[in-house]
Design an enzyme around this catalytic site. Sequence first.
Site, PDB file in Angstrom:
ATOM      1  CG  HIS A 265     -14.787  -1.736 -30.156  1.00 46.45           C
ATOM      2  ND1 HIS A 265     -15.452  -0.735 -30.829  1.00 46.45           N
ATOM      3  CD2 HIS A 265     -14.852  -2.830 -30.967  1.00 46.45           C
ATOM      4  CE1 HIS A 265     -15.901  -1.191 -31.991  1.00 46.45           C
ATOM      5  NE2 HIS A 265     -15.551  -2.468 -32.105  1.00 46.45           N
TER       6      HIS A 265
ATOM      7  CG  MET B   6     -19.788 -10.276 -34.210  1.00 45.05           C
ATOM      8  SD  MET B   6     -18.366 -11.116 -34.900  1.00 45.05           S
ATOM      9  CE  MET B   6     -17.054  -9.938 -34.503  1.00 45.05           C
TER      10      MET B   6
ATOM     11  CG  ASP C 212     -13.374  -2.310 -35.444  1.00 49.58           C
ATOM     12  OD1 ASP C 212     -12.385  -2.991 -35.127  1.00 49.58           O
ATOM     13  OD2 ASP C 212     -14.544  -2.600 -35.127  1.00 49.58           O
TER      14      ASP C 212
ATOM     15  CB  SER D 205     -11.729  -4.906 -30.003  1.00 48.42           C
ATOM     16  OG  SER D 205     -12.634  -5.969 -30.216  1.00 48.42           O
TER      17      SER D 205
ATOM     18  CG  MET E 196     -16.454  -1.957 -40.507  1.00 51.40           C
ATOM     19  SD  MET E 196     -15.927  -2.259 -38.800  1.00 51.40           S
ATOM     20  CE  MET E 196     -14.974  -3.778 -38.967  1.00 51.40           C
TER      21      MET E 196
HETATM   22  C1  DX5 Z   1     -14.092  -7.149 -36.290  1.00 49.27           C
HETATM   23  C2  DX5 Z   1     -14.333  -6.337 -35.055  1.00 49.27           C
HETATM   24  C3  DX5 Z   1     -13.133  -5.704 -34.460  1.00 49.27           C
HETATM   25  C4  DX5 Z   1     -12.023  -6.652 -34.058  1.00 49.27           C
HETATM   26  C5  DX5 Z   1     -10.748  -5.969 -34.435  1.00 49.27           C
HETATM   27  O1  DX5 Z   1     -15.278  -7.367 -36.952  1.00 49.27           O
HETATM   28  O2  DX5 Z   1     -15.242  -5.277 -35.352  1.00 49.27           O
HETATM   29  O3  DX5 Z   1     -13.471  -4.825 -33.395  1.00 49.27           O
HETATM   30  O4  DX5 Z   1     -11.989  -6.967 -32.693  1.00 49.27           O
HETATM   31  O5  DX5 Z   1      -9.681  -6.830 -34.223  1.00 49.27           O
HETATM   32  P1  DX5 Z   1      -8.179  -6.498 -34.629  1.00 49.27           P
HETATM   33  O6  DX5 Z   1      -7.805  -5.223 -33.898  1.00 49.27           O
HETATM   34  O7  DX5 Z   1      -7.435  -7.677 -34.166  1.00 49.27           O
HETATM   35  O8  DX5 Z   1      -8.147  -6.300 -36.117  1.00 49.27           O
HETATM   36 ZN    ZN Z   2     -15.612  -3.764 -33.793  1.00 51.85          ZN
END
Ligand code: DX5
Ligand code: ZN
Length: 214
Positions: free
Chosen positions: A31, A35, A169, A6, A135
């Site tokens: 990824h 937002m 994720d 990500s 999620m």
């Molecule tokens: C959070 C995002 C993720 C985020 C994950 O809302 O959708 O993609 O980057 O970060 P980590 O891997 O640090 O939990």
């Molecule tokens: Zn994400």
Amino acid sequence: MIVAPSMLASDFSHLSDEIRRIDIAGADWVHLDAMDGHFVPNLTFGPPVISSMRPYTDKPFDVHLMIDEPIQYIPQFRKAGADIITFHLEAASDPDAVIQAISDGGAKPSVAIKPGTPVDAVLPYLDRLYMVLVMTVEPGFGGQKFMPNMLSKVRVIKQKRPDVLVEVDGGINDVTAKEAARAGVNVLVAGTSVFGAKDAAAAISSLKNSDRTL
Ligand code: DX5
Ligand code: ZN
């Protein structure tokens, strides 16, 4: 196992270098978290920034939309280079229309569910989806703790439709990746554990092998 680092955890002042770095380090997909400050209490980037990253890798762009009523923006994200487009079921008043818009534009449609959304909500759409994103943290921020009880959703989806990819994720690292692999996960998103690692290639390779030692 497909590994999708990500970019949220990357250095935004050097996006082209960061994207090349994870490409060379063995990332399967990239990824990208968009937002809107409404659906989630955070703001990141949209189509212009994604489009500026597009020339730096040939790997698929896995775009995770955390925006309200995403339908109006689907063509822009597709044009910017999104290959897989994931939208939140909770954010769309007409999920069927969003899936249709993604497919019509030539991208692969995917639906995400937040931790509080029951898996049943996504089941009616499975026939038309390439992927479901379960999620494993509340969407909006990187660096949060993995919620292991979300994996029961993964098992239900894989049991009903083994051919639909399931992505997780949030809070994915070496340890949680193995739990996810055991539940049948196909795609791991990892921000902090890849970009925060001293050796990104080693971090990605260990995530890729998480389903080898079940
Ligand atoms: C959070 C995002 C993720 C985020 C994950 O809302 O959708 O993609 O980057 O970060 P980590 O891997 O640090 O939990
Ligand atoms: Zn994400």
